[in-house]
Design a protein around this motif. Structure first.
Motif, PDB file in Angstrom:
ATOM      1  N   ILE A 108       0.835  -1.201   0.000  1.00 51.68           N
ATOM      2  CA  ILE A 108       0.000   0.000   0.000  1.00 51.68           C
ATOM      3  C   ILE A 108       0.870   1.251   0.000  1.00 51.68           C
ATOM      4  O   ILE A 108       0.629   2.207  -0.745  1.00 51.68           O
ATOM      5  CB  ILE A 108      -0.952  -0.003   1.221  1.00 51.68           C
ATOM      6  N   SER A 109       1.924   1.249   0.821  1.00 51.20           N
ATOM      7  CA  SER A 109       2.789   2.429   0.885  1.00 51.20           C
ATOM      8  C   SER A 109       3.534   2.631  -0.425  1.00 51.20           C
ATOM      9  O   SER A 109       3.867   3.769  -0.781  1.00 51.20           O
ATOM     10  CB  SER A 109       3.783   2.287   2.041  1.00 51.20           C
ATOM     11  N   ASN A 110       3.805   1.560  -1.164  1.00 49.94           N
ATOM     12  CA  ASN A 110       4.485   1.671  -2.454  1.00 49.94           C
ATOM     13  C   ASN A 110       3.536   2.100  -3.569  1.00 49.94           C
ATOM     14  O   ASN A 110       3.910   2.866  -4.461  1.00 49.94           O
ATOM     15  CB  ASN A 110       5.126   0.335  -2.833  1.00 49.94           C
ATOM     16  N   VAL A 364       2.787   5.406  10.945  1.00 48.44           N
ATOM     17  CA  VAL A 364       3.896   4.467  11.100  1.00 48.44           C
ATOM     18  C   VAL A 364       4.479   4.100   9.744  1.00 48.44           C
ATOM     19  O   VAL A 364       5.690   4.159   9.515  1.00 48.44           O
ATOM     20  CB  VAL A 364       3.439   3.200  11.855  1.00 48.44           C
ATOM     21  N   VAL A 365       3.609   3.716   8.811  1.00 43.57           N
ATOM     22  CA  VAL A 365       4.078   3.281   7.492  1.00 43.57           C
ATOM     23  C   VAL A 365       4.587   4.473   6.678  1.00 43.57           C
ATOM     24  O   VAL A 365       5.612   4.383   5.998  1.00 43.57           O
ATOM     25  CB  VAL A 365       2.950   2.552   6.737  1.00 43.57           C
ATOM     26  N   GLY A 366       3.884   5.600   6.762  1.00 44.69           N
ATOM     27  CA  GLY A 366       4.268   6.760   5.966  1.00 44.69           C
ATOM     28  C   GLY A 366       5.527   7.442   6.448  1.00 44.69           C
ATOM     29  O   GLY A 366       6.168   8.174   5.686  1.00 44.69           O
ATOM     30  N   SER A 367       5.910   7.228   7.719  1.00 39.55           N
ATOM     31  CA  SER A 367       7.120   7.859   8.238  1.00 39.55           C
ATOM     32  C   SER A 367       8.384   7.156   7.778  1.00 39.55           C
ATOM     33  O   SER A 367       9.479   7.713   7.906  1.00 39.55           O
ATOM     34  CB  SER A 367       7.081   7.875   9.778  1.00 39.55           C
ATOM     35  N   GLY A 374       8.384  -2.375   4.471  1.00 40.18           N
ATOM     36  CA  GLY A 374       8.053  -3.684   5.022  1.00 40.18           C
ATOM     37  C   GLY A 374       8.409  -3.790   6.485  1.00 40.18           C
ATOM     38  O   GLY A 374       7.650  -4.315   7.299  1.00 40.18           O
ATOM     39  N   SER A 375       9.584  -3.277   6.853  1.00 41.82           N
ATOM     40  CA  SER A 375      10.005  -3.297   8.247  1.00 41.82           C
ATOM     41  C   SER A 375       9.083  -2.443   9.105  1.00 41.82           C
ATOM     42  O   SER A 375       8.691  -2.845  10.210  1.00 41.82           O
ATOM     43  CB  SER A 375      11.449  -2.789   8.349  1.00 41.82           C
ATOM     44  N   ALA A 376       8.699  -1.258   8.598  1.00 42.09           N
ATOM     45  CA  ALA A 376       7.792  -0.388   9.354  1.00 42.09           C
ATOM     46  C   ALA A 376       6.419  -1.029   9.518  1.00 42.09           C
ATOM     47  O   ALA A 376       5.817  -0.975  10.594  1.00 42.09           O
ATOM     48  CB  ALA A 376       7.666   0.963   8.646  1.00 42.09           C
TER      49      ALA A 376
END
Length: 522
Positions: A108-110, A364-367, A374-376
């Protein structure tokens, strides 16, 4: 959406099937507990490893490997011929399940670089999880009504087959082209740090304070310190501790851990109240939980639009104050006729935590930079797992202590010692003893036990409300610097687009996968 919906379903349907599994496979009490707990143990222990592995080998690839393994493990669980085989299949489900959630969030973040689009996508992700939690008990109860217990596991098979067919067509691949090798020693250390802590917390919830629980916690914390020290000395750590330097990342992770932990801990006892105090069947209890799940779905869907106009810190903090009102209502529920008040309170709790789940996960993911998504995502999921385990242990200790204290002085003096111990241990035990007592003694014991349990639930809800009040204030203070609209504050480029603002964009690797852009130097 598909694996997220499925994992939420899978987390709820097994509990309903335990009576039929016990009658068919005849497991011991310990084997029953392991068949339930091993799934969560393996997920919690491997989330960080799997999230980092996806950064290295490709998130779509890891998602598809996990989908294939999850479907196969589901078939093994459905056709288990003994408790040992069921426990092994559940362990495999946990291992493969740990690959799915971080992969979905990282993808999703990608796929959604624009903060607004990403916020909406994560809102949909949370909604799918909520739908799974909502329909899990109802769907599971219906399957158990018409089919054998293995049918609840076979729900996963068509979903995973569909995912394997469409993922190569619809999902882009993404991996960190400059990722180093996976440090196996760190993988082992993460397992021996996480698993004893989770086991110790669960043991505290089930059996109270004891040397085994504290010993497990001590072992886990010791290896946790060793794990952290090793990560600091590695060029390519399994867990990049530099992510915690971002204030939004750390604050959002803390809010998720505590907020979901308290809600998850109370959820366990609310389901017991519905069935053991109100006397509802599993399907009826599931239906009474639907209004709260519906409120969560609606609030999750509206959160991105609200966050476009109001700072995320104020949205999260304000909504948590709404959940405080819900905890207050649950703290006033009685052992007789308390169903309307309980459901109303739970609706407010779920409504209040929805923005926290959506915006907290997004922060969390966007930071994190793209190559660490993936790690976040894995840390976000691990925080939720730890939070729920801590919530169950903490609130469980409160409920158990109040229940035993109130019931110990109310048990009839002529009750056999073994029966008294069983009734004193749990509400389910008291119900079992009450059925075997003749005359009014059984009804009197059951009434006393229900009142004692309700008192424990009231105190746990009150304490949760106090903690969430503090958490709401902390969310406002720690996240107030983030402006509305999902854009990073001035001077702090959004991690997901930092590379682009520096004039650098990712290219294509030789295999056609997207390469991670060079990290920004600003």
């Amino acid at each position: 959406m598909l694996p997220t919906l499925l994992l939420a379903l899978d987390a709820t349907v097994l509990n309903l099937a335990i009576p039929q599994i016990s009658a068919d496979l005849r497991p011991t009490g310990t084997q029953v507990l392991w068949s339930v707990d091993i799934y969560g143990f393996m997920i919690a222990g491997l989330l960080v490893t799997m999230g980092t592995l996806g950064d290295r080998i490709g998130r779509r690839r890891l998602l598809m490997i996990g989908a294939f393994g999850f479907g196969l493990s589901s078939v093994l669980a459905a056709f288990s011929t003994g408790p040992e085989m069921l426990i092994a299949a559940r362990a495999l489900l946990g291992i493969t399940g740990a690959t799915l959630m971080p992969s979905t969030l990282a993808l999703i973040s990608n796929m959604f670089k624009d903060p607004r689009q990403r916020g909406v996508a994560i809102s949909v992700w949370v909604t799918c999880f909520s739908v799974g939690v909502a329909v899990g008990p109802v769907l599971g109860g219906a399957l158990l009504e018409w089919f054998w217990w293995g049918s609840v596991f076979l729900l996963a098979v068509p979903v995973m087959v569909l995912l394997l067919v469409v993922a190569p067509v619809l999902l882009p691949e993404y991996k960190d082209a400059d990722a180093g090798r996976l440090d196996l020693a760190s993988v082992v250390l993460s397992l021996v740090a996480v698993l004893p802590v989770i086991y110790g917390v669960k043991h505290l919830a089930e059996y109270g304070v004891g040397p085994l629980a504290f010993g497990s916690l001590a072992v886990g914390l010791f290896f946790g310190v060793v794990f952290v020290r090793r990560q600091r000395g590695l060029a390519d750590p399994l867990l990049d501790l530099r992510l915690f330097a971002d204030r939004a990342f750390g604050a959002a992770l803390l809010v998720l851990l505590l907020g979901l932990g308290l809600m998850g801990g109370l959820y366990l006892f609310i389901t017991q109240y519905l069935q053991l105090v109100e006397g509802l069947s599993p399907i009826e209890a599931g239906l009474w939980l639907l209004p709260a799940a519906g409120a969560l779905i609606i609030a999750s869907s509206l959160t991105p639009a609200v966050a476009q106009r109001v700072r995320p810190g104020y949205v999260v903090g304000g909504s948590l104050f709404l959940s405080v009102l819900g905890y207050g209502l649950v703290s006033q529920v009685g052992s007789v006729g308390g169903l309307p008040l309980l459901v109303t309170g739970f609706v407010l709790i779920y409504t209040g935590i929805s923005p926290m789940m959506v915006l907290g996960t997004d922060l969390v993911v966007g930071s994190a930079p793209p190559e660490k998504a993936g790690s976040a995502a894995a840390m976000s999921e691990a925080g939720m797992e730890f939070g729920i385990a801590l919530g169950i242990a903490g609130l469980g200790s409160v409920v158990t202590a109040v229940y035993r204290d109130e019931l110990s002085g109310a048990l009839a003096s002529d009750l056999p010692a073994s029966a008294a111990d069983t009734a004193w241990d749990t509400l389910a035990g008291a119900e079992s003893v009450a059925r075997n007592l003749s005359g009014p003694a059984g009804a009197e014991l059951l009434e006393q036990a229900r009142e004692a349990f309700t008192s424990g639930l009231n105190l746990a809800a009150g304490l949760a409300g106090v903690i969430v009040t503090v958490l709401a204030v902390a969310a406002i203070v720690l996240l107030r610097h983030i402006p509305a609209g999902g854009e990073a504050p001035a001077g702090e480029p959004d991690a997901g687009t930092a590379a682009e603002t520096d004039g650098e964009t990712g290219g294509k690797a030789a295999d056609g996968t997207a390469e991670a852009p060079e990290p920004s130097r600003t």
